[in-house]
Write a protein that holds these residues in place. Structure first.
Motif: not given
Length: 180
Positions: A167-180
């Motif tokens: 369930f904590s995998g929500f954090v992995d969904i949002l871990q897209t590479p940081r831009q800039g």
């Protein structure tokens, strides 16, 4: 046939079941719910009669809408803290006693910031729940934009191969590479 029907879903997880402290949301005739309360007391700390048959299941859907949206929001907060140079593991301590404090916050921040914790459920289960919430919302004409967003996040998780993630995998969904 003289038989009553009660739907009695629960909330409180495996720990609540083991401790006998689950919350039961019961639907059915009041006398039928009252008749089975001694049985439900074997695993529940609280039984709430929510209305006629099906009301328990609808209440459980309300629970799941709140839980999934909250866990998604916690994942966003963990991501913001981490990208801002804040030790996200301290969020539960920092927010304790405030409005954001909750069992979910205290459960999921550690799960989102530490490795090696045993899974407590899979994102595909949240997907099933949110899809059922969306069906109920359509049937009743209830706008649920937050649940709709969570539903899309969970579809993205599946596309990313994270359906079996905790369930904590929500954090992995949002871990897209940081831009800039």
């Amino acid at each position: 046939l003289g038989v009553g029907w009660v739907d009695a879903p629960v909330s409180g997880g495996v720990g609540g079941a083991q401790a006998g402290t689950l919350a039961v949301m019961a639907g059915g005739a009041a006398q039928d719910v009252a008749q089975i309360e001694p049985v439900l007391a074997a695993y529940a700390a609280r039984v709430t009669h929510m209305g006629g048959p099906g009301a328990g299941q609808t209440t459980k859907l309300c629970n799941q809408a709140i839980v999934t949206a909250t866990v998604a929001a916690i994942a966003e907060a963990v991501g913001l803290a981490q990208r801002s140079g804040i030790d996200a593991t301290k969020l539960p301590e920092a927010l304790a006693g405030g409005w954001a404090d909750s069992t979910l916050l205290r459960t999921f921040v550690p799960r989102m910031t530490q490795d090696g914790l045993a899974p407590i459920g899979a994102l595909k289960t949240f997907q099933k729940d949110v899809d059922t919430v969306a069906d109920a919302a359509r049937q009743t004409g209830t706008p649920m934009p937050v649940s709709g967003t969570v539903q899309q996040l969970l579809r993205l998780a599946e596309a990313m191969g994270l359906a079996q993630a905790d369930f904590s995998g929500f954090v992995d969904i949002l871990q897209t590479p940081r831009q800039g």
